[in-house]
Motif scaffolding. Structure first.
Motif, PDB file in Angstrom:
ATOM      1  N   SER A  40      48.277  67.732  24.980  1.00  0.00           N
ATOM      2  CA  SER A  40      48.472  69.143  24.597  1.00  0.00           C
ATOM      3  C   SER A  40      48.369  69.192  23.078  1.00  0.00           C
ATOM      4  O   SER A  40      48.427  68.147  22.417  1.00  0.00           O
ATOM      5  N   PRO A  41      48.221  70.399  22.503  1.00  0.00           N
ATOM      6  CA  PRO A  41      48.012  70.461  21.051  1.00  0.00           C
ATOM      7  C   PRO A  41      49.116  69.787  20.247  1.00  0.00           C
ATOM      8  O   PRO A  41      48.857  69.170  19.221  1.00  0.00           O
ATOM      9  N   SER A  42      50.369  69.907  20.691  1.00  0.00           N
ATOM     10  CA  SER A  42      51.450  69.205  19.989  1.00  0.00           C
ATOM     11  C   SER A  42      52.580  68.954  20.973  1.00  0.00           C
ATOM     12  O   SER A  42      52.652  69.599  22.023  1.00  0.00           O
ATOM     13  N   CYS A 309      58.087  81.461  34.465  1.00  0.00           N
ATOM     14  CA  CYS A 309      58.759  80.253  34.033  1.00  0.00           C
ATOM     15  C   CYS A 309      59.619  79.702  35.169  1.00  0.00           C
ATOM     16  O   CYS A 309      59.700  78.499  35.412  1.00  0.00           O
ATOM     17  N   GLN A 310      60.242  80.634  35.870  1.00  0.00           N
ATOM     18  CA  GLN A 310      61.090  80.288  37.019  1.00  0.00           C
ATOM     19  C   GLN A 310      60.315  79.415  38.017  1.00  0.00           C
ATOM     20  O   GLN A 310      60.813  78.396  38.485  1.00  0.00           O
ATOM     21  N   HIS A 311      59.076  79.819  38.318  1.00  0.00           N
ATOM     22  CA  HIS A 311      58.282  79.029  39.250  1.00  0.00           C
ATOM     23  C   HIS A 311      57.673  77.805  38.562  1.00  0.00           C
ATOM     24  O   HIS A 311      57.614  76.726  39.145  1.00  0.00           O
ATOM     25  N   THR A 342      64.885  88.048  39.298  1.00  0.00           N
ATOM     26  CA  THR A 342      64.271  88.434  38.023  1.00  0.00           C
ATOM     27  C   THR A 342      65.381  88.891  37.087  1.00  0.00           C
ATOM     28  O   THR A 342      66.402  89.404  37.543  1.00  0.00           O
ATOM     29  N   CYS A 343      65.143  88.685  35.796  1.00  0.00           N
ATOM     30  CA  CYS A 343      66.107  89.164  34.809  1.00  0.00           C
ATOM     31  C   CYS A 343      65.311  89.817  33.680  1.00  0.00           C
ATOM     32  O   CYS A 343      64.629  89.140  32.916  1.00  0.00           O
ATOM     33  N   LEU A 344      65.378  91.134  33.656  1.00  0.00           N
ATOM     34  CA  LEU A 344      64.547  91.931  32.744  1.00  0.00           C
ATOM     35  C   LEU A 344      65.393  92.396  31.572  1.00  0.00           C
ATOM     36  O   LEU A 344      66.394  93.103  31.759  1.00  0.00           O
TER      37      LEU A 344
END
Ligand SMILES: Cc1cc2nc3c(=O)[nH]c(=O)nc-3n(C[C@H](O)[C@H](O)[C@H](O)COP(=O)(O)OP(=O)(O)OC[C@H]3O[C@@H](n4cnc5c(N)ncnc54)[C@H](O)[C@@H]3O)c2cc1C
Length: 402
Positions: A40-42, A309-311, A342-344
């Motif tokens: 990956s780039p960094s 992100c959760q998945h 979900t957390c909005l």
């Protein structure tokens, strides 16, 4: 002879895939002859879910010490091509040189990027919160507005797209603008959503709460119209309406990283590879797909992974484990993640926490915000650089949900 597991990407899926693969290699006692490497780039993990926030601090934690602790190597570069037939990838290193890396198992975890359709003026005049550099560019632009003479365009922000990211970005924006322009400034924040309702993918259940929260934050919404053209001083909507603004934030969805198109087999409308139960790319040998580049079933009821992100964190663990398990002869682990929440973030109103695919409202306002704060500052961050502690939560059964 040394065998190689290569993971492309060090986001949520890639980082967990590499740790999980290293864990399986360690369980089998094969550290001497199997290498796990991330390209990956960094050696950083960009915390993309937080890039809508007003303060961009600690958004790119260094994971080099963690990778070292779990015996994962890192090559700084971008994967350019995947030659699944020859079992190798071509990488452009950050110093500009090119190299070919052979693999025995390859895990594609290069994530997603903002969908940018050919709207006139979009590349030149819009901002976004998709990657750290673009979120920083938006932040610098907002701060520079204070140096401009007061006009309606200066005081107005248009958020194009009323999905998850658009809502979170807009809800923060009135306060963010007032912090730059002064509390007396007549700021306007307008979300433009082409569907007939705000948050079309979030479904009808939480909609009244979202509408109430946006109104309380001072955010206007225009639905049933799309941003059709963007210039330095305004947008034109598909309805013909013109809005004067110097700031357009584009948030209209994501597409899988283009490398997914190099993997043979079925893809969905977001460009994701359709993975099998073990997150293998069905049409090619020894290639696993994970995070935002895979479409996978989360249960037996027809639900599939969201680009989330959760998945990604669970998908990463499962793909990494399975890539290593195939090499060392451990049982493979099928991917399953029936619980969905979900957390909005809804700015100063608080946050909305829902459970289930029909998004039943469970927590709102400050109690929802407390959960969001915990997610955004603890749960999604990399673990400490401690081999045993990281391995303890790298098993493919581990799911981080409230
Ligand atoms: C503003 C915003 C808010 C969000 N909010 C939420 C939320 O509240 N909840 C939620 O669950 N999700 C949220 N998401 C979605 C979430 O961030 C993504 O689903 C998640 O980051 C996907 O993880 P990933 O590891 O698949 O990809 P990424 O996190 O995108 O990581 C991809 C990795 O691949 C690397 N890479 C890219 N191209 C190459 C290449 N050619 N070669 C090598 N490496 C490469 C990148 O540098 C990076 O390391 C949000 C996203 C955004 C932008």
């Amino acid at each position: 002879m040394t065998k190689r597991i290569l993971v492309a990407g060090s986001g949520f899926a890639g980082m967990w895939a590499a740790i999980s693969a290293a864990r399986a290699v360690a369980i089998a006692g094969r550290e001497q002859d199997i290498e796990v490497t991330i390209v990956s780039p960094s050696a950083n993990l960009t915390v993309r879910p937080r890039l809508y926030e007003a303060v961009l601090e600690n958004m790119n934690p260094d994971i080099a010490p963690l990778l070292e602790a779990v015996d994962v190597r890192h090559v700084a570069g971008l994967v350019q091509t995947i030659d699944a037939g020859a079992h190798r990838i071509e990488v452009e290193r950050v110093d500009g040189t090119r190299t070919r890396l052979p693999y025995d198992k390859f895990v594609l975890a290069t994530g997603s990027r903002l969908f940018q359709p050919p709207v006139p003026g979009l590349p030149e005049y819009s901002f976004n919160v998709d990657q750290l550099a673009s979120a920083r560019a938006l932040d610098a632009h907002l701060k520079s507005l204070a140096d401009r003479p007061e006009t309606v365009a200066r005081n107005t922000v248009v958020v194009a797209g009323g999905g998850f990211t658009g809502i979170e970005t807009a809800a923060e924006m009135p306060e963010r603008l007032r912090a730059v322009l002064g509390s007396a400034a007549a700021v306007r924040v307008i979300v433009v959503e082409q569907a007939s309702h705000i948050g079309p993918d979030l479904g009808p259940t939480p909609r009244p709460v979202i509408e109430e929260a946006l109104a309380e934050c001072g955010v206007e919404t225009i639905t049933g119209a799309a941003v059709a053209a963007i210039s330095a001083d305004g947008v034109v909507l598909s309805s013909g309406e013109r809005i004067a603004t110097n700031t357009v934030v584009w948030t209209a969805g994501a597409r899988a990283n283009p490398l997914a198109a190099q993997i043979e087999g079925e893809h969905d409308r977001f460009g994701r590879v359709v993975g099998d139960a073990f997150l293998r790319a069905g049409a090619v040998e020894d290639v696993f797909v994970t995070g935002d580049v895979v479409r996978a079933a989360t249960d037996d009821l027809g639900n599939v992974t969201a680009m989330s992100c959760q998945h990604a964190m669970s998908l990463g663990r499962v793909a990494g484990h399975n890539a290593a398990a195939e090499l060392v002869g451990l049982p493979l682990h099928p991917y399953s993640q029936p619980k969905y929440v979900t957390c909005l973030d809804l700015g100063p109103w608080g946050a909305l926490f829902t459970e289930g695919w029909d998004r039943q409202v469970r927590l709102t306002r400050e109690t929802g915000k407390a959960v969001k704060r915990e997610i955004n500052t603890q749960w999604i961050y990399p673990p400490a650089a401690d081999r045993n502690a990281a391995f303890a939560i790298a098993n493919p059964d581990h799911v981080i949900v409230p």
